[in-house]
Scaffold this motif. Structure first.
Motif, PDB file in Angstrom:
ATOM      1  N   SER A 146      -1.343  -8.238  -2.151  1.00 21.45           N
ATOM      2  CA  SER A 146      -0.304  -7.581  -2.020  1.00 21.45           C
ATOM      3  C   SER A 146       0.343  -8.660  -3.402  1.00 21.45           C
ATOM      4  N   ASN A 188      -3.633  -4.808  -3.676  1.00 16.19           N
ATOM      5  CA  ASN A 188      -3.126  -4.280  -2.780  1.00 16.19           C
ATOM      6  C   ASN A 188      -3.581  -5.278  -1.662  1.00 16.19           C
ATOM      7  N   ASP A 245       0.696  -1.008   0.286  1.00 14.99           N
ATOM      8  CA  ASP A 245      -0.013  -0.257   0.347  1.00 14.99           C
ATOM      9  C   ASP A 245       0.583   1.176   0.064  1.00 14.99           C
TER      10      ASP A 245
END
Length: 121
Positions: free
Chosen positions: A76, A73, A30
């Motif tokens: 990941s 996000n 992030d």
């Protein structure tokens, strides 16, 4: 233990498609701008695409309209969808991450080990 791992490379005929993935661990993506670089034999490692923290996309002219970068996000993971591949796309592809701002320079502190893409005619 920040780590980036690329996957999805392979051998494909010209005109075909591949989707590369970059899985991150040991860091929360992030906070990071993410990018793809590539390096062909005898050439410098070059920026080809990046995505900012807010989702803004950047592409060099040689891949614009053919490649699409994205990020998830929650997973990941960053992706590079590569369509209409050309022999000149043959290279090792690397993902990279840096805090905050997107850059086209090779000033990313975190790198994957690369995944090979070969395009034949």
């Amino acid at each position: 233990q920040p780590r980036l791992v690329e996957s999805g490379g392979g051998v494909v005929q010209a005109g075909g498609s591949l989707r590369l993935s970059c899985a991150a661990s040991g860091l929360s993506i992030d906070l990071y701008a993410l990018a793809w670089f590539r390096q062909a034999p005898g050439k410098e490692r070059e920026f080809i695409s990046g995505v900012s923290r807010s989702g803004t996309e950047d592409y060099v002219d040689s891949v614009k309209g053919r490649f699409t970068i994205s990020r998830d996000n929650a997973k990941s993971t960053m992706y590079l969808q590569m369509n209409s591949l050309k022999p000149e796309d043959t290279a090792d592809y690397y993902c990279a991450a840096r805090v905050l701002e997107l850059s086209r320079a090779r000033d990313y502190p975190f790198w994957g080990r690369g995944t090979q893409v070969t395009v034949f005619s």
